[in-house]
Design an enzyme around this catalytic site. Structure first.
Site, PDB file in Angstrom:
ATOM      1  N   LYS A  66       0.793  -1.229   0.000  1.00 54.09           N
ATOM      2  CA  LYS A  66       0.000   0.000   0.000  1.00 54.09           C
ATOM      3  C   LYS A  66       0.830   1.286   0.000  1.00 54.09           C
ATOM      4  O   LYS A  66       0.364   2.332  -0.430  1.00 54.09           O
ATOM      5  CB  LYS A  66      -0.987  -0.009   1.179  1.00 54.09           C
ATOM      6  CG  LYS A  66      -2.101  -1.042   0.984  1.00 54.09           C
ATOM      7  CD  LYS A  66      -2.892  -1.295   2.250  1.00 54.09           C
ATOM      8  CE  LYS A  66      -4.102  -0.426   2.329  1.00 54.09           C
ATOM      9  NZ  LYS A  66      -5.020  -0.833   3.411  1.00 54.09           N
ATOM     10  N   ASP A 102     -10.075   3.427   2.362  1.00 55.23           N
ATOM     11  CA  ASP A 102     -10.236   2.837   3.703  1.00 55.23           C
ATOM     12  C   ASP A 102     -11.072   3.752   4.603  1.00 55.23           C
ATOM     13  O   ASP A 102     -11.934   3.287   5.353  1.00 55.23           O
ATOM     14  CB  ASP A 102      -8.871   2.582   4.351  1.00 55.23           C
ATOM     15  CG  ASP A 102      -8.146   1.406   3.706  1.00 55.23           C
ATOM     16  OD1 ASP A 102      -8.829   0.459   3.265  1.00 55.23           O
ATOM     17  OD2 ASP A 102      -6.906   1.437   3.643  1.00 55.23           O
TER      18      ASP A 102
END
Ligand code: ATR
Length: 283
Positions: A66, A102
């Site tokens: 990520k 997220d």
């Protein structure tokens, strides 16, 4: 030949994303296969370069890539920049845009599954790692009134609080001692666990950041830990008379947000949740 949408990580064997993403694609009649790509760190750059191909839609990015993908994309959205991590890469006419869903996935989980709007709420976030960062970003954007970040290593809570301090918005940073928690937790209407306390298979599966007597009966407790579905923390929230909400919803909604941006269509949310719930039941 690879398909035009999928998730990449290393390892990738246990990912649940293809199950609910495929259900969404099928329901909308989009003829793509949502694949799972095991990409080792040394192969990451080469894999990301394939995302520029004409017709490629999007790649979901999971651990451990990520942060590593950040220099490999052409542009970052404000969310990816603020969270410091990319969990989706979209192909916009050969230009790669790195985004982070997220935080927005967490907010949708909170609103659509727990019926809670954090605007004006007093919130406590336990933990100061990557998940906490996305959630603090989301809660700030959603207009929380007061935010406290509690972490075992208080310096990390202080750093996170300072990164997101702006104008009148100044998160408190505290340690996880009973004394410190008792000044904040009883007044919070939203408690979010992002620590690994309570995680199945971890060293602290039976642990919780806080126990029932400190929790308000008006509180919603959200656990980013999704296995087991009912953690010790959520049981404490329930015992206090509060509303427990589980982490699989954040995981699915981060995927749904990515799905909608990749396809340009509204996701069939109920179908996608039904698919993941069925898969979890079957183990
Ligand atoms: P993630 O990206 O999922 O947020 P992380 O960055 O590894 O994961 O963060 C893990 C969080 O769990 C941290 O806030 C960590 O606290 P420290 O910063 O003090 O390490 C917290 N954590 C892990 N084990 C813990 C424990 N036994 N007690 C309290 N907090 C714990």
């Amino acid at each position: 030949m690879s398909s035009n949408i999928g998730v990449m990580g290393h390892p990738i064997g246990h990912t649940k994303s293809p199950v609910f993403q495929q259900a969404g694609l099928d329901e909308l009649g989009i003829e793509e296969t949502f694949e799972a790509w095991d990409v080792a760190p040394e192969d990451l750059e080469e894999k990301v370069a394939t995302f520029r191909a004409s017709g490629f839609l999007a790649g979901c990015v999971t651990l451990p890539h990520k942060q590593a993908v950040i220099p490999m994309v052409d542009e970052l959205t404000e969310a990816a920049e603020a969270v410091g991590a990319v969990n989706w890469i979209f192909n916009r006419d050969g230009k790669l845009v790195g985004h982070n869903t997220d935080g927005s996935g967490f907010l949708r989980a909170l609103k659509e599954k727990a019926g809670f709007d954090p605007k004006g709420a007093d919130a406590v976030v336990f933990g100061a790692g990557g998940a906490a960062r996305a959630i603090v970003y989301a809660l700030k954007g959603a207009g929380v009134n007061r935010l406290t970040i509690a972490n075992r290593t208080v310096e990390k809570a202080q750093a996170l609080a300072s990164d997101f301090s702006e104008g009148r918005f100044k998160p408190n940073a505290i340690d996880m001692s009973r004394d410190s928690l008792s000044n904040h937790v009883p007044y919070a209407t939203l408690l979010v666990n992002t620590t690994s306390l309570g995680m199945a298979g971890g060293p602290a599966e039976l642990a919780t950041p806080v126990t029932a007597e400190m929790i308000s009966a008006d509180a919603v407790g959200y656990d980013a830990v999704y296995a087991p579905p009912m953690t010790k923390f959520l049981r404490e929230v329930e015992e206090a008379g509060g509303e427990p909400a589980g982490g699989i919803t954040m995981l699915v909604f981060q995927g749904i947000e990515g799905f909608e941006m990749a396809t340009g269509q509204k996701a069939p949310v109920d179908t996608m949740f039904a698919a993941i719930e069925k898969a979890l039941k079957e183990g």
